[in-house]
Scaffold this active site. Structure first.
Site, PDB file in Angstrom:
ATOM      1  N   GLU A 196     -10.916   0.056   5.609  1.00 41.20           N
ATOM      2  CA  GLU A 196     -10.642  -1.094   5.292  1.00 41.20           C
ATOM      3  C   GLU A 196      -9.016  -1.317   5.797  1.00 41.20           C
ATOM      4  OE1 GLU A 196     -12.193  -3.423   3.485  1.00 41.20           O
ATOM      5  OE2 GLU A 196     -14.105  -2.314   2.874  1.00 41.20           O
TER       6      GLU A 196
ATOM      7  N   CYS B  94      -3.589  -8.070   2.931  1.00 40.21           N
ATOM      8  CA  CYS B  94      -4.324  -7.661   4.214  1.00 40.21           C
ATOM      9  C   CYS B  94      -4.956  -8.989   4.695  1.00 40.21           C
ATOM     10  CB  CYS B  94      -5.326  -6.441   4.141  1.00 40.21           C
ATOM     11  SG  CYS B  94      -6.324  -7.000   2.585  1.00 40.21           S
TER      12      CYS B  94
HETATM   13  P1  NAD Z   1      -0.726   2.905   6.050  1.00 46.73           P
HETATM   14  O1  NAD Z   1      -2.035   3.021   7.103  1.00 46.73           O
HETATM   15  O2  NAD Z   1       0.751   2.977   6.619  1.00 46.73           O
HETATM   16  O3  NAD Z   1      -0.846   3.861   4.961  1.00 46.73           O
HETATM   17  C1  NAD Z   1      -1.971   3.860   4.120  1.00 46.73           C
HETATM   18  C2  NAD Z   1      -2.150   5.275   3.582  1.00 46.73           C
HETATM   19  O4  NAD Z   1      -2.279   6.107   4.621  1.00 46.73           O
HETATM   20  C3  NAD Z   1      -1.174   5.923   2.758  1.00 46.73           C
HETATM   21  O5  NAD Z   1      -1.428   6.406   1.631  1.00 46.73           O
HETATM   22  C4  NAD Z   1      -0.326   6.677   3.528  1.00 46.73           C
HETATM   23  O6  NAD Z   1       0.391   7.874   2.946  1.00 46.73           O
HETATM   24  C5  NAD Z   1      -1.365   7.356   4.358  1.00 46.73           C
HETATM   25  N1  NAD Z   1      -0.920   7.721   5.762  1.00 46.73           N
HETATM   26  C6  NAD Z   1       0.087   7.027   6.494  1.00 46.73           C
HETATM   27  N2  NAD Z   1       0.398   7.762   7.651  1.00 46.73           N
HETATM   28  C7  NAD Z   1      -0.532   8.804   7.785  1.00 46.73           C
HETATM   29  C8  NAD Z   1      -0.929   9.771   8.567  1.00 46.73           C
HETATM   30  N3  NAD Z   1      -0.124   9.891   9.916  1.00 46.73           N
HETATM   31  N4  NAD Z   1      -1.979  10.680   8.330  1.00 46.73           N
HETATM   32  C9  NAD Z   1      -2.717  10.526   7.194  1.00 46.73           C
HETATM   33  N5  NAD Z   1      -2.306   9.642   6.289  1.00 46.73           N
HETATM   34  C10 NAD Z   1      -1.250   8.722   6.326  1.00 46.73           C
HETATM   35  O7  NAD Z   1      -0.776   1.349   5.519  1.00 46.73           O
HETATM   36  P2  NAD Z   1       0.204   0.651   4.708  1.00 46.73           P
HETATM   37  O8  NAD Z   1       1.272   0.401   5.235  1.00 46.73           O
HETATM   38  O9  NAD Z   1       0.152   1.470   3.277  1.00 46.73           O
HETATM   39  O10 NAD Z   1      -0.652  -0.746   4.159  1.00 46.73           O
HETATM   40  C11 NAD Z   1      -0.533  -1.759   5.133  1.00 46.73           C
HETATM   41  C12 NAD Z   1      -1.810  -1.927   5.959  1.00 46.73           C
HETATM   42  O11 NAD Z   1      -2.859  -1.612   5.102  1.00 46.73           O
HETATM   43  C13 NAD Z   1      -1.934  -3.351   6.539  1.00 46.73           C
HETATM   44  O12 NAD Z   1      -2.248  -2.924   7.956  1.00 46.73           O
HETATM   45  C14 NAD Z   1      -2.980  -3.911   5.568  1.00 46.73           C
HETATM   46  O13 NAD Z   1      -3.632  -5.197   6.504  1.00 46.73           O
HETATM   47  C15 NAD Z   1      -3.819  -2.780   5.527  1.00 46.73           C
HETATM   48  N6  NAD Z   1      -4.715  -3.156   4.200  1.00 46.73           N
HETATM   49  C16 NAD Z   1      -5.933  -3.426   4.321  1.00 46.73           C
HETATM   50  C17 NAD Z   1      -6.677  -3.945   3.294  1.00 46.73           C
HETATM   51  C18 NAD Z   1      -8.227  -3.996   3.187  1.00 46.73           C
HETATM   52  O14 NAD Z   1      -8.507  -4.119   2.414  1.00 46.73           O
HETATM   53  N7  NAD Z   1      -8.708  -4.121   4.504  1.00 46.73           N
HETATM   54  C19 NAD Z   1      -5.988  -3.922   2.013  1.00 46.73           C
HETATM   55  C20 NAD Z   1      -4.427  -3.676   2.049  1.00 46.73           C
HETATM   56  C21 NAD Z   1      -3.928  -3.428   3.129  1.00 46.73           C
END
Ligand code: NAD
Length: 467
Positions: free
Chosen positions: A208, A242
């Site tokens: 997602e 998002c």
């Molecule tokens: P992110 O991708 O930075 O982090 C998400 C998760 O991944 C966190 O738990 C984090 O600890 C983990 N993570 C981060 N870097 C990592 C790595 N290198 N290796 C493994 N795990 C890692 O996202 P965010 O900043 O928390 O959220 C914002 C993003 O999420 C935006 O792009 C937004 O559009 C998207 N989002 C999508 C939805 C949806 O339903 N499609 C909903 C909410 C947010």
């Protein structure tokens, strides 16, 4: 320690296979009870994490989870039973059905922007489908993360659901295990890392992700109503949604009038002066200094590329504050039009023909959501048929998220797979194809060797008639 928990869950997942539907419903009830009894703590945690207003926590964090719990409990019996399907006459005498079965042990990774609901919504589907789960909430919203842990501990045994707190390094450690399914909500960049790690074990994935969701307002739209809807959808959670409208295309004939309506809507929601807006209790903050600084850079870059700030434009990174900002005449090459904004900045562009907008959208990665404000049947039909996006809403924004009958998810860059309601149940289930042969099922013996000329002729007839 994580490996031990994973192995325990693997064992428990096998035991769960023979548990009744009633046990799954009891687990969902336990979760509901735990959420209800921690409601005040959830509100407080989100307030501490990014000053999320209580009303927004109730509306966009707690309500969707309780609603999904209710909907799932009500429908679980019909979703989880076998589904009879037809059987061709060549398999005469046999019966066929699809039996949904639990995937096993699932990893659920959450983001920080709706840190509560985006961990619990997929968990509801995972539990309903009979799985065990390890949850990894975002480390950026640590208060919410610790309430999530408390709730999970109150509702489930560790071998059923476990919350692993920590940052990217915790996820990296978890990704070494052969999960049966990984459900990730977050950025497209990290989504690729997750998919690569999942490939090593051939774990199935649901991603997602995010992206840039366009909002289009054509000349036939009800401008005042559209402006309020766009402003609400853009600035709820301070734009950290998002499916928030990322950028705006307005028909040139109504652009100046729409801008006035948009400004009026922001002032109505948050206050008429910059100071009132900054102190509005109804406007959330950014989750981190870095994130606010990134937004400030987006504004500076857009202005350097000739965009005009027609409202707001004020960021104080150390206070996690970015004001609701409208940028007119955004250059498509500026950063604000290149990356997902994920904050309260709304760049605007104008168009003459709807074909221009369709072309613009189709040249870019497929968005998670697309919003079209219009009363033109013809233009609406064109947007529906000629563009691709995870979701499409006519004359409103965001609200498709709350319909549990609709699948929620993206396409390619904005995501793979979907969930909510039955779609979530299906995501966390494997659809097992089951065929029961009866004593009548002897027809296929005709195809066993040796292949006589009679059998060859029968086979050719089968091919000719496609039976
Ligand atoms: P992110 O991708 O930075 O982090 C998400 C998760 O991944 C966190 O738990 C984090 O600890 C983990 N993570 C981060 N870097 C990592 C790595 N290198 N290796 C493994 N795990 C890692 O996202 P965010 O900043 O928390 O959220 C914002 C993003 O999420 C935006 O792009 C937004 O559009 C998207 N989002 C999508 C939805 C949806 O339903 N499609 C909903 C909410 C947010």
């Amino acid at each position: 320690m994580l490996e031990k928990i994973f192995l325990h869950q693997k064992q428990y997942a096998l035991k769960l296979r023979s548990e009744s539907l009633k046990t799954r419903i009891q687990s969902l009830e336990a979760l509901e009870k735990a959420i209800e009894s921690h409601q005040a703590e959830i509100i407080e945690a989100l307030k501490k994490d990014f000053n999320k207003p209580e009303a927004e926590t109730l509306l966009s964090e707690i309500y969707p989870v309780l609603k999904e719990l209710h909907f799932t409990r009500k429908n679980l019996k019909s979703w989880s039973g076998p589904r009879r399907v037809q059987t061709p006459w060549t398999l005469f005498g046999s019966q066929s059905f699809i039996q949904p079965e639990a995937r096993g042990v699932c990893l659920l990774i959450g983001p920080w922007n709706y840190p509560f609901q985006l961990v619990f919504l997929p968990l509801i589907s995972a539990i309903a489908a009979g799985n065990c789960a390890i949850l990894k909430p975002s480390e950026l919203t640590r208060h919410t993360s610790s309430v999530i842990k408390k709730i999970a501990e109150a509702a489930f045994a560790t071998e059923h659901v476990f919350v692993a707190e920590g940052g990217a390094e915790t996820t990296q450690e978890l990704l070494k295990f052969p999960f049966d399914h990984i459900f990730f909500t977050g950025s497209t960049r990290v989504g690729k890392i997750i998919m690569e790690a999942a490939a090593k074990h051939l774990s199935s994935v649901t991603l997602e992700l995010g992206g840039k969701s366009p909002t289009i307002v054509d000349a036939t739209a009800d401008l005042a109503v559209a402006a309020e809807k766009v402003a609400w959808a853009k600035f709820i959670n301070a734009g950290q949604t998002c499916v928030a409208p990322d950028y705006l295309f307005v028909h040139e004939a109504v652009a100046s009038s729409f801008k006035k309506h948009l400004i009026a809507a922001i002032q109505k929601f948050y206050g008429s002066s910059a100071e009132q807006i900054q102190h509005s209790p109804d406007l959330a903050r950014m989750a981190s200094v870095n994130h606010t600084q990134r937004l400030k850079n987006l504004i500076d870059d857009a202005v350097a590329k000739k965009a005009e700030i027609i409202f707001g434009g004020h960021c104080e990174p150390e206070k996690h504050y970015c004001s609701p900002t409208l940028l007119d005449k955004a250059d498509p090459h500026s950063l604000v039009m290149q990356e997902e904004i994920f904050g309260p900045i709304l760049p605007m562009m104008t168009f003459k023909e709807i074909s221009e907008v369709i072309h613009f959208i189709n040249e870019r990665p497929k968005p998670l959501a697309l919003y079209f404000y219009s009363h033109s049947q013809m233009n609406s039909e064109r947007i529906l048929k000629e563009t691709s996006s995870g979701g499409l809403v006519f004359n409103d924004s965001l609200i498709h998220f709350v319909n549990p009958h609709l699948p929620f998810g993206g396409v390619n860059h904005s995501g793979i797979g979907s969930y909510h309601g039955w779609h979530g149940f299906q995501t966390f289930s494997h659809e097992k194809a089951v065929l029961k042969q009866s004593f009548l099922g002897k027809m296929l013996r005709i195809m066993y060797p040796p292949y006589s000329s009679f059998k060859m002729n029968a086979l050719k007839t089968l091919l000719r008639w496609r039976i």
